[in-house]
Scaffold this active site. Structure first.
Site, PDB file in Angstrom:
ATOM      1  N   ALA A   9       0.797  -1.229   0.000  1.00 37.86           N
ATOM      2  CA  ALA A   9       0.000   0.000   0.000  1.00 37.86           C
ATOM      3  C   ALA A   9       0.829   1.278   0.000  1.00 37.86           C
ATOM      4  O   ALA A   9       0.257   2.368  -0.087  1.00 37.86           O
ATOM      5  CB  ALA A   9      -0.934   0.003   1.209  1.00 37.86           C
ATOM      6  N   THR A  10       2.142   1.181   0.102  1.00 37.34           N
ATOM      7  CA  THR A  10       2.943   2.398   0.287  1.00 37.34           C
ATOM      8  C   THR A  10       3.320   3.098  -1.009  1.00 37.34           C
ATOM      9  O   THR A  10       3.850   4.205  -0.983  1.00 37.34           O
ATOM     10  CB  THR A  10       4.238   2.085   1.070  1.00 37.34           C
ATOM     11  OG1 THR A  10       4.976   1.067   0.376  1.00 37.34           O
ATOM     12  CG2 THR A  10       3.920   1.619   2.482  1.00 37.34           C
ATOM     13  N   ASP A  57       6.459  -8.082   6.028  1.00 40.13           N
ATOM     14  CA  ASP A  57       6.917  -8.554   4.731  1.00 40.13           C
ATOM     15  C   ASP A  57       6.048  -9.759   4.373  1.00 40.13           C
ATOM     16  O   ASP A  57       5.991 -10.726   5.137  1.00 40.13           O
ATOM     17  CB  ASP A  57       8.396  -8.960   4.835  1.00 40.13           C
ATOM     18  CG  ASP A  57       9.009  -9.360   3.506  1.00 40.13           C
ATOM     19  OD1 ASP A  57       8.264  -9.780   2.588  1.00 40.13           O
ATOM     20  OD2 ASP A  57      10.246  -9.274   3.382  1.00 40.13           O
ATOM     21  N   ASN A  84      -2.127  -6.890  -3.709  1.00 39.10           N
ATOM     22  CA  ASN A  84      -1.400  -6.037  -4.643  1.00 39.10           C
ATOM     23  C   ASN A  84       0.118  -6.191  -4.571  1.00 39.10           C
ATOM     24  O   ASN A  84       0.809  -5.947  -5.559  1.00 39.10           O
ATOM     25  CB  ASN A  84      -1.791  -4.577  -4.379  1.00 39.10           C
ATOM     26  CG  ASN A  84      -0.897  -3.597  -5.098  1.00 39.10           C
ATOM     27  OD1 ASN A  84      -0.940  -3.477  -6.319  1.00 39.10           O
ATOM     28  ND2 ASN A  84      -0.063  -2.892  -4.350  1.00 39.10           N
ATOM     29  N   TYR A 150       9.504 -14.046 -13.878  1.00 34.71           N
ATOM     30  CA  TYR A 150       8.467 -13.065 -13.536  1.00 34.71           C
ATOM     31  C   TYR A 150       7.144 -13.464 -14.188  1.00 34.71           C
ATOM     32  O   TYR A 150       6.099 -13.468 -13.533  1.00 34.71           O
ATOM     33  CB  TYR A 150       8.861 -11.654 -13.970  1.00 34.71           C
ATOM     34  CG  TYR A 150       7.747 -10.663 -13.734  1.00 34.71           C
ATOM     35  CD1 TYR A 150       7.395 -10.296 -12.440  1.00 34.71           C
ATOM     36  CD2 TYR A 150       7.028 -10.111 -14.793  1.00 34.71           C
ATOM     37  CE1 TYR A 150       6.343  -9.410 -12.206  1.00 34.71           C
ATOM     38  CE2 TYR A 150       5.987  -9.232 -14.572  1.00 34.71           C
ATOM     39  CZ  TYR A 150       5.649  -8.880 -13.279  1.00 34.71           C
ATOM     40  OH  TYR A 150       4.610  -8.008 -13.062  1.00 34.71           O
TER      41      TYR A 150
END
Length: 249
Positions: A9-10, A57, A84, A150
Site C-alpha cells: 500500500a505504500t 513482509d 497487490n 516473472y
C-alpha cells in the site's frame, strides 16, 4: 462502512487504491514494509476514514498471520482484500538469471499472496461474503523475452485466482483479477535495481497507464452489485498492444 485490506500500500497501485477507497468511504488496513510511508499515508487518509497500518513482509508467513490475527476489534472484519504486493527483479535470460531474483519474485508474487489470503479467507467463508481482487499483470497472459520467472509468477497468480474463485464459490465470495500492462510506478526501478536512467526509458515516448487508472478500475470492480463478479480484466494503455509492442514516438 466496508473495510479493505491492501498489501503493497505504500506506493504505486496500492497507494492509489488506498486513496481512491478513502474517498469512497471505505475503511482501510494498509500493509507494507516501510512504516514511515505507511504513517504518512495514514495521516493523510485518516481525515476521511478509519485507517490501521500493518508493517510486515508478505514473505514472512508467521508475521503475516500474527499481524492479521491481532487486528483491533474494529478492523477485524475484512470485506475486501486487495492482493497487490508484487515485484519484478531483473530482466535476464533464463541461463544467466539470478537465483536470488527468482526467489524474491516467487516468494513475494506467489507465496506472499497465498499467505495473506490464507489469513483473511477463513473469516470470509464464515460470513459467506467477501471480495478478493488479485493484482496480476499482462505477464500472466503472455511470456516475453527475458521475462521467464516473472511471467511464471504472474501465470501462477492467474491460476490461483481461478482456483480461488472455484473453491470459494460455495461460500458466496467474489474473486477476480486485474491484470495491468505498463503502469508508471517504481516497478522498473525495482526491476533494474535503482538504475533510474534505464527504468525511466521504459515509460518514455508514450502515454502509459498511471496508478490512478488502475485504482479507478479496482474501485469499479468492488462497487458492482453483489451478484456481479468481474472475474478477469486485462488493462492496457492505448499505445500498448502487447508486452513487446508499444507505439512510442
Amino acid at each position: 462502512m466496508k473495510t479493505a485490506l491492501i498489501t503493497g500500500a505504500t506506493s504505486g497501485i496500492g497507494r492509489a487504491t488506498a486513496i481512491r477507497f478513502a474517498n469512497e468511504s471505505i475503511n482501510l488496513i494498509l500493509c507494507g514494509r516501510r512504516q514511515e510511508e505507511l504513517d504518512t499515508l495514514k495521516n493523510e487518509l485518516s481525515k476521511l476514514v478509519q485507517v490501521h497500518t500493518l508493517n510486515f513482509d508478505v514473505r514472512k508467513n508467521e508475521n503475516v498471520q500474527k499481524a492479521i490475527l491481532d487486528l483491533p476489534e474494529n478492523f477485524k472484519q475484512i470485506d475486501i482484500l486487495i492482493n497487490n504486493a508484487g515485484n519484478a527483479h531483473g530482466l535476464d535470460p533464463i541461463q544467466t538469471g539470478s537465483v536470488e531474483d527468482w526467489d524474491a519474485m516467487l516468494d513475494i508474487n506467489v507465496k506472499g499472496l497465498l499467505y495473506v489470503s490464507k489469513a483473511v479467507i477463513p473469516q470470509m467463508t464464515a460470513r459467506k461474503s467477501g471480495h478478493i481482487i488479485n493484482i496480476g499483470s499482462t505477464a500472466a497472459k503472455e511470456v516475453y523475452p527475458n521475462g521467464n520467472v516473472y511471467c511464471a509468477s504472474k501465470h501462477a497468480v492467474d491460476a490461483i485466482n481461478q482456483g480461488m474463485r472455484i473453491d470459494l464459490n460455495k461460500f458466496n465470495i467474489r474473486v477476480g483479477a486485474v491484470h495491468p500492462g505498463m503502469v508508471e510506478t517504481d516497478f522498473s526501478k525495482v526491476r533494474f535495481k535503482n538504475d533510474d536512467e534505464r527504468a525511466d526509458k521504459v515509460y518514455q515516448g508514450f502515454d502509459c497507464l498511471q496508478p490512478e487508472d488502475i485504482a479507478d478500475i479496482i474501485h469499479f470492480v468492488v462497487s458492482r452489485p453483489y451478484h456481479v463478479n468481474i472475474a478477469d480484466l486485462v488493462v492496457l494503455s492505448t499505445a500498448q498492444a502487447s508486452s513487446t509492442i508499444v507505439n512510442k514516438s
